[in-house]
Design a protein around this motif. Structure first.
Motif, PDB file in Angstrom:
ATOM      1  N   SER A   1       0.814  -1.216   0.000  1.00 43.32           N
ATOM      2  CA  SER A   1       0.000   0.000   0.000  1.00 43.32           C
ATOM      3  C   SER A   1       0.849   1.269   0.000  1.00 43.32           C
ATOM      4  N   THR A   2       2.050   1.216   0.597  1.00 47.42           N
ATOM      5  CA  THR A   2       2.904   2.401   0.683  1.00 47.42           C
ATOM      6  C   THR A   2       3.727   2.620  -0.580  1.00 47.42           C
ATOM      7  N   VAL A   3       4.307   1.549  -1.091  1.00 46.75           N
ATOM      8  CA  VAL A   3       5.170   1.658  -2.276  1.00 46.75           C
ATOM      9  C   VAL A   3       4.356   1.541  -3.566  1.00 46.75           C
ATOM     10  N   HIS A   4       3.075   1.224  -3.449  1.00 52.70           N
ATOM     11  CA  HIS A   4       2.178   1.094  -4.597  1.00 52.70           C
ATOM     12  C   HIS A   4       2.656  -0.018  -5.529  1.00 52.70           C
ATOM     13  N   CYS A   5       2.678  -1.220  -4.982  1.00 46.76           N
ATOM     14  CA  CYS A   5       3.138  -2.372  -5.744  1.00 46.76           C
ATOM     15  C   CYS A   5       2.292  -3.578  -5.369  1.00 46.76           C
ATOM     16  N   CYS A   6       2.553  -4.694  -6.049  1.00 45.53           N
ATOM     17  CA  CYS A   6       1.770  -5.900  -5.778  1.00 45.53           C
ATOM     18  C   CYS A   6       2.588  -7.127  -6.147  1.00 45.53           C
ATOM     19  N   GLY A   7       2.755  -8.042  -5.182  1.00 44.03           N
ATOM     20  CA  GLY A   7       3.514  -9.246  -5.434  1.00 44.03           C
ATOM     21  C   GLY A   7       5.017  -9.023  -5.390  1.00 44.03           C
ATOM     22  N   GLY A   8       5.778 -10.038  -5.821  1.00 38.63           N
ATOM     23  CA  GLY A   8       7.237  -9.930  -5.849  1.00 38.63           C
ATOM     24  C   GLY A   8       7.717  -9.282  -7.117  1.00 38.63           C
TER      25      GLY A   8
ATOM     26  N   TYR B   1       2.046  -8.660  -9.870  1.00 40.70           N
ATOM     27  CA  TYR B   1       0.838  -9.080  -9.153  1.00 40.70           C
ATOM     28  C   TYR B   1       0.529 -10.567  -9.387  1.00 40.70           C
ATOM     29  N   ALA B   2       1.012 -11.107 -10.515  1.00 45.88           N
ATOM     30  CA  ALA B   2       0.729 -12.506 -10.860  1.00 45.88           C
ATOM     31  C   ALA B   2       1.368 -13.481  -9.876  1.00 45.88           C
ATOM     32  N   ASP B   3       2.349 -13.023  -9.108  1.00 45.24           N
ATOM     33  CA  ASP B   3       2.976 -13.904  -8.117  1.00 45.24           C
ATOM     34  C   ASP B   3       1.965 -14.396  -7.084  1.00 45.24           C
ATOM     35  N   TRP B   4       0.961 -13.582  -6.814  1.00 49.34           N
ATOM     36  CA  TRP B   4      -0.045 -13.974  -5.825  1.00 49.34           C
ATOM     37  C   TRP B   4      -0.850 -15.183  -6.281  1.00 49.34           C
TER      38      TRP B   4
ATOM     39  N   GLN C   1      -6.463 -19.029  -7.866  1.00 51.33           N
ATOM     40  CA  GLN C   1      -7.452 -18.116  -8.422  1.00 51.33           C
ATOM     41  C   GLN C   1      -6.749 -16.795  -8.749  1.00 51.33           C
ATOM     42  N   THR C   2      -7.398 -15.968  -9.503  1.00 54.35           N
ATOM     43  CA  THR C   2      -6.799 -14.690  -9.899  1.00 54.35           C
ATOM     44  C   THR C   2      -7.226 -13.589  -8.932  1.00 54.35           C
ATOM     45  N   ILE C   3      -6.859 -13.748  -7.646  1.00 52.20           N
ATOM     46  CA  ILE C   3      -7.179 -12.721  -6.660  1.00 52.20           C
ATOM     47  C   ILE C   3      -5.903 -12.292  -5.944  1.00 52.20           C
ATOM     48  N   VAL C   4      -5.922 -11.066  -5.443  1.00 54.79           N
ATOM     49  CA  VAL C   4      -4.784 -10.497  -4.714  1.00 54.79           C
ATOM     50  C   VAL C   4      -5.318  -9.828  -3.450  1.00 54.79           C
ATOM     51  N   PRO C   5      -4.462  -9.535  -2.473  1.00 57.78           N
ATOM     52  CA  PRO C   5      -4.927  -8.843  -1.260  1.00 57.78           C
ATOM     53  C   PRO C   5      -5.424  -7.427  -1.557  1.00 57.78           C
ATOM     54  N   LYS C   6      -6.235  -6.911  -0.662  1.00 55.83           N
ATOM     55  CA  LYS C   6      -6.785  -5.558  -0.805  1.00 55.83           C
ATOM     56  C   LYS C   6      -5.684  -4.497  -0.825  1.00 55.83           C
ATOM     57  N   SER C   7      -4.545  -4.809  -0.216  1.00 61.53           N
ATOM     58  CA  SER C   7      -3.453  -3.834  -0.175  1.00 61.53           C
ATOM     59  C   SER C   7      -2.853  -3.597  -1.551  1.00 61.53           C
ATOM     60  N   CYS C   8      -3.204  -4.429  -2.539  1.00 66.40           N
ATOM     61  CA  CYS C   8      -2.752  -4.235  -3.919  1.00 66.40           C
ATOM     62  C   CYS C   8      -3.624  -3.236  -4.672  1.00 66.40           C
ATOM     63  N   CYS C   9      -4.736  -2.856  -4.065  1.00 62.96           N
ATOM     64  CA  CYS C   9      -5.710  -1.997  -4.762  1.00 62.96           C
ATOM     65  C   CYS C   9      -5.231  -0.552  -4.872  1.00 62.96           C
ATOM     66  N   VAL C  10      -5.443   0.029  -6.029  1.00 62.43           N
ATOM     67  CA  VAL C  10      -5.130   1.446  -6.226  1.00 62.43           C
ATOM     68  C   VAL C  10      -6.040   2.290  -5.348  1.00 62.43           C
ATOM     69  N   ASN C  11      -7.314   1.923  -5.302  1.00 62.46           N
ATOM     70  CA  ASN C  11      -8.300   2.591  -4.450  1.00 62.46           C
ATOM     71  C   ASN C  11      -9.030   1.522  -3.639  1.00 62.46           C
TER      72      ASN C  11
ATOM     73  N   ILE D   1      -5.738  -2.754  -9.648  1.00 66.15           N
ATOM     74  CA  ILE D   1      -4.627  -3.096  -8.767  1.00 66.15           C
ATOM     75  C   ILE D   1      -3.301  -2.570  -9.333  1.00 66.15           C
ATOM     76  N   PHE D   2      -2.305  -2.478  -8.454  1.00 62.22           N
ATOM     77  CA  PHE D   2      -0.973  -2.051  -8.884  1.00 62.22           C
ATOM     78  C   PHE D   2      -0.351  -3.145  -9.753  1.00 62.22           C
ATOM     79  N   GLN D   3       0.283  -2.732 -10.828  1.00 57.98           N
ATOM     80  CA  GLN D   3       0.843  -3.684 -11.778  1.00 57.98           C
ATOM     81  C   GLN D   3       2.292  -4.059 -11.461  1.00 57.98           C
ATOM     82  N   GLN D   4       3.037  -3.106 -10.899  1.00 58.32           N
ATOM     83  CA  GLN D   4       4.465  -3.338 -10.659  1.00 58.32           C
ATOM     84  C   GLN D   4       4.702  -4.210  -9.435  1.00 58.32           C
ATOM     85  N   GLY D   5       5.699  -5.084  -9.521  1.00 54.05           N
ATOM     86  CA  GLY D   5       6.075  -5.915  -8.389  1.00 54.05           C
ATOM     87  C   GLY D   5       6.794  -5.108  -7.322  1.00 54.05           C
TER      88      GLY D   5
END
Length: 205
Positions: free
Chosen positions: A107-114, A117-120, A129-139, A151-155
């Motif tokens: 949520s702070t660095v605006h990223c998702c996964g390693g 986001y597909a790492d999740w 499944q194709t789901i990620v935590p809420k902390s990956c959400c832009v809003n 969701i944030f695209q960058q790892g």
């Protein structure tokens, strides 16, 4: 944006084993320096002044050695952090502290996964499944975790490395100022000790 690096270091278990000792050692050293400086100020003893200056120089050498070691092994540290980050994704549902650290990072660095986001999708959290935590959400307030546009695209690994690289100038500047002040302090203490010794010797004569 306020960035607390210690939360990100907590993600890697390779770091958590050594970081507490570093902070404890630093705290003890600072306490000893403060105590020694008070003794020097009240006593005006040349030997204590020399000892204080020498102690500052020892701390300076230790800090420089740690900095050089970190620079030399920077690739190894990056690799360890990368492994720790990906391991934390798998342990997300098993440990509350790990989950909290990952959430703060994303949520702070605006990223998702390693790496992305597909790492999740490969972790127990998603169960393929194709789901990620809420902390990956832009809003987070209006987010569909199944929608990639929400969701944030960058790892997080690449995002955090880029963030550290962008702050490298400030980090180097802070280190330079710290080293300069300590070096000046050590020199001044030695000079003061020399003058005190001369003054005491003159009084004896």
């Amino acid at each position: 944006m306020l960035v607390e690096l210690h939360k990100y270091l907590d993600i890697s278990s390779d770091f958590t084993e050594t970081i507490p000792y570093v902070f404890i050692g630093s705290g003890i050293a600072i306490a000893l320096v403060g105590l020694l400086s008070c003794c020097c100020a009240f006593s005006g003893n040349a030997i204590l002044l020399y000892l204080y200056g020498s102690f500052i120089m020892v701390l300076l050498v230790i800090q420089l050695s740690a900095g050089i070691s970190g620079y030399v092994h920077r690739n190894s540290l990056k690799e360890d952090y990368y492994k720790g980050l990906n391991r934390s994704l798998y342990e997300y549902t098993q440990d509350a502290e790990t989950a909290a650290a990952v959430n703060v990072l994303q949520s702070t660095v605006h990223c998702c996964g390693g790496d992305s986001y597909a790492d999740w999708y490969k972790t127990p959290f998603s169960y393929h499944q194709t789901i990620v935590p809420k902390s990956c959400c832009v809003n987070p307030e209006s987010c569909d975790v199944l929608n990639m546009n929400h969701i944030f695209q960058q790892g997080c690994y690449g995002a955090l490395m880029a963030l550290l690289a962008s702050k490298s100038g400030w980090i180097v500047g802070a280190i330079f100022l710290s080293v300069s002040f300590q070096l000046i302090g050590a020199i001044l203490m030695c000079c003061l000790g020399k003058n005190t010794h001369r003054a005491n010797y003159s009084q004896l004569r």
